[in-house]
Design a protein around this motif. Structure first.
Motif, short mmCIF file in Angstrom:
data_model
loop_
_atom_site.label_atom_id
_atom_site.label_comp_id
_atom_site.label_asym_id
_atom_site.label_seq_id
_atom_site.Cartn_x
_atom_site.Cartn_y
_atom_site.Cartn_z
N ARG A 149 0.83 -1.20 0.00
CA ARG A 149 0.00 0.00 0.00
C ARG A 149 0.87 1.26 0.00
NH1 ARG A 149 -5.07 1.61 1.74
NH2 ARG A 149 -5.80 -0.07 0.38
N ALA A 150 1.93 1.29 0.81
CA ALA A 150 2.81 2.46 0.88
C ALA A 150 3.50 2.70 -0.46
CB ALA A 150 3.85 2.27 1.98
N ARG A 151 3.96 1.62 -1.10
CA ARG A 151 4.63 1.77 -2.41
C ARG A 151 3.65 2.22 -3.48
NH1 ARG A 151 5.99 -2.96 -4.12
NH2 ARG A 151 5.81 -4.30 -2.30
N GLU A 152 2.41 1.75 -3.41
CA GLU A 152 1.41 2.16 -4.39
C GLU A 152 1.08 3.64 -4.26
OE1 GLU A 152 -1.47 -1.31 -5.71
OE2 GLU A 152 -1.59 -0.99 -3.55
N ILE A 153 0.95 4.12 -3.03
CA ILE A 153 0.66 5.54 -2.81
C ILE A 153 1.80 6.39 -3.38
CG2 ILE A 153 0.45 7.32 -1.03
CD1 ILE A 153 -1.06 5.26 0.66
N LYS A 154 3.03 5.93 -3.20
CA LYS A 154 4.19 6.66 -3.72
C LYS A 154 4.16 6.71 -5.25
CE LYS A 154 9.26 6.85 -3.25
NZ LYS A 154 9.62 6.88 -4.68
N VAL A 155 3.86 5.57 -5.89
CA VAL A 155 3.79 5.52 -7.36
C VAL A 155 2.69 6.45 -7.86
CG1 VAL A 155 3.21 4.08 -9.35
CG2 VAL A 155 4.75 3.20 -7.59
N ILE A 156 1.53 6.43 -7.22
CA ILE A 156 0.41 7.28 -7.63
C ILE A 156 0.76 8.76 -7.47
CG2 ILE A 156 -1.96 7.94 -7.08
CD1 ILE A 156 -2.42 4.96 -6.33
N ASP A 157 1.38 9.10 -6.35
CA ASP A 157 1.77 10.50 -6.10
C ASP A 157 2.75 11.02 -7.15
OD1 ASP A 157 0.16 10.76 -3.92
OD2 ASP A 157 1.73 10.40 -2.43
N GLU A 158 3.60 10.14 -7.66
CA GLU A 158 4.65 10.55 -8.59
C GLU A 158 4.28 10.36 -10.06
OE1 GLU A 158 8.00 8.26 -7.35
OE2 GLU A 158 8.33 9.44 -5.50
N PHE A 217 0.76 -13.30 -10.83
CA PHE A 217 0.42 -13.18 -9.42
C PHE A 217 1.45 -12.38 -8.63
CE2 PHE A 217 -2.31 -16.66 -10.65
CZ PHE A 217 -3.45 -16.44 -9.89
N ARG A 218 2.63 -12.19 -9.22
CA ARG A 218 3.68 -11.40 -8.56
C ARG A 218 3.80 -10.00 -9.15
NH1 ARG A 218 5.67 -16.62 -9.21
NH2 ARG A 218 6.80 -16.11 -11.12
N ARG A 219 2.84 -9.61 -9.96
CA ARG A 219 2.91 -8.35 -10.69
C ARG A 219 2.23 -7.22 -9.92
NH1 ARG A 219 1.48 -7.85 -17.12
NH2 ARG A 219 1.58 -5.59 -17.31
N ASP A 220 3.03 -6.35 -9.32
CA ASP A 220 2.52 -5.23 -8.54
C ASP A 220 2.36 -3.98 -9.41
OD1 ASP A 220 2.35 -6.52 -6.04
OD2 ASP A 220 4.51 -6.27 -5.74
N LEU A 221 1.74 -2.95 -8.83
CA LEU A 221 1.60 -1.66 -9.50
C LEU A 221 2.98 -1.09 -9.79
CD1 LEU A 221 -0.41 0.61 -10.34
CD2 LEU A 221 -0.05 1.57 -8.07
N SER A 222 3.20 -0.68 -11.03
CA SER A 222 4.50 -0.15 -11.42
C SER A 222 4.34 0.89 -12.51
CB SER A 222 5.40 -1.29 -11.92
OG SER A 222 6.58 -0.79 -12.52
N GLU A 223 5.16 1.93 -12.44
CA GLU A 223 5.14 2.98 -13.46
C GLU A 223 5.52 2.42 -14.83
OE1 GLU A 223 4.71 6.51 -15.44
OE2 GLU A 223 4.00 5.94 -13.46
N GLU A 224 6.29 1.33 -14.83
CA GLU A 224 6.74 0.74 -16.10
C GLU A 224 5.64 -0.08 -16.78
OE1 GLU A 224 8.83 0.46 -13.24
OE2 GLU A 224 9.70 2.31 -14.04
N ARG A 225 4.63 -0.50 -16.01
CA ARG A 225 3.56 -1.33 -16.58
C ARG A 225 2.21 -0.70 -16.25
NH1 ARG A 225 6.82 -5.93 -14.43
NH2 ARG A 225 5.57 -5.73 -12.51
N LYS A 226 1.40 -0.48 -17.24
CA LYS A 226 0.11 0.19 -17.03
C LYS A 226 -0.99 -0.79 -16.62
CE LYS A 226 2.05 4.03 -18.24
NZ LYS A 226 2.52 4.95 -17.19
#
Length: 252
Positions: free
Chosen positions: A53-62, A210-219
């Motif tokens: 959750r913390a990493r996702e918020i950071k990605v969204i903010d940036e 199943f190991r694919r998290d939210l990432s700026e590199e992948r939409k």
């Protein structure tokens, strides 16, 4: 639902995907099915879901892309992201009670993500307060034996004696390799059925998604605490089918 339901994906073996299942099912039920969900992340000290959750918020903010996506997403569903509470196995129930008192929207379902060993302090006590437990297993002899031992001991010592409030403990096949012979699962299930342990009909495939998290590199999004799984990735994952089967069980 008139009262919140406590649910846990629990196992004695690590690396079987309980944290991933917790996130995927919680997100599907909250963002797609309309339930109000919360997660109590008891797997200290790593608290993987709280970290996601913390990493996702950071990605969204940036990211302007994900910021716009989040705005549209929450405007459409008319609700906030579900709460993720970092805790530990000892304090999990107290922290859940505190969260439910503080949240303006009371959760229908609270998921608990627990450490992968019953030997950790507080795990058995917290598990005993779950309404439903789903134990992921894979077609590995050691995993099956460990899971059957866990299910048998929990049933005999806690459920049938009335110590646990658990209404049902179910096994769940995960990491299913399409190349494996189906007869292998039939043999395992015959043994499991003889022990009177129920197994969910839904089987989850072994897939890197199943190991694919939210990432700026992948939409395209798969595992996320903020967004539902992308429909293109959801297909074939059996997460929808799993969530629907779980819903049917807990609503009975």
């Amino acid at each position: 639902m008139s009262k919140e339901i406590f649910v846990a994906f629990a196992t004695q073996k690590g690396g079987i995907g309980k944290t991933t299942l917790t996130v995927l099912v919680a997100s599907y039920l909250h963002y797609v099915k309309g339930y109000n969900v919360a997660i109590v992340d008891c797997d200290a000290p790593q608290n993987s879901i709280a970290d996601i959750r913390a990493r996702e918020i950071k990605v969204i903010d940036e990211s302007d892309y994900f910021k716009a996506l989040a705005c549209n997403h929450f405007r459409r569903i008319k609700k906030k992201a579900y709460p993720v509470i970092a805790s530990n196995a000892v304090d999990a129930l107290d922290d859940a009670d505190k969260m439910m008192k503080e949240e303006s929207v009371k959760p229908d379902i609270v998921f608990f993500d627990l450490p992968g060993t019953l030997k950790s302090e507080g795990v058995v006590m917290t598990l005993s307060q779950m309404d439903y437990i789903f134990a992921p297993i894979s077609a590995d002899r050691l995993v099956v034996e460990s899971s059957l031992q866990f299910a048998t001991l929990f049933n005999e010592n806690l459920i049938t004696t009335g110590v646990a409030k658990t209404k049902g403990l179910y096994l769940l096949w995960t990491m299913v390799d399409g190349r494996e012979k189906s007869e292998l699962y039939d043999i395992y299930e015959q043994i499991i059925n003889e022990m009177n342990i129920p197994v969910l009909k839904t089987r989850l495939p072994d897939s890197k998604r199943f190991r694919r998290d939210l990432s700026e590199e992948r939409k395209a999004i798969f595992r996320s605490t903020v967004f539902p799984t992308d429909s293109s990735l959801l297909k074939g994952s059996n997460i929808k089918e799993l969530a629907e089967e779980i819903c049917k069980i807990i609503k009975e």
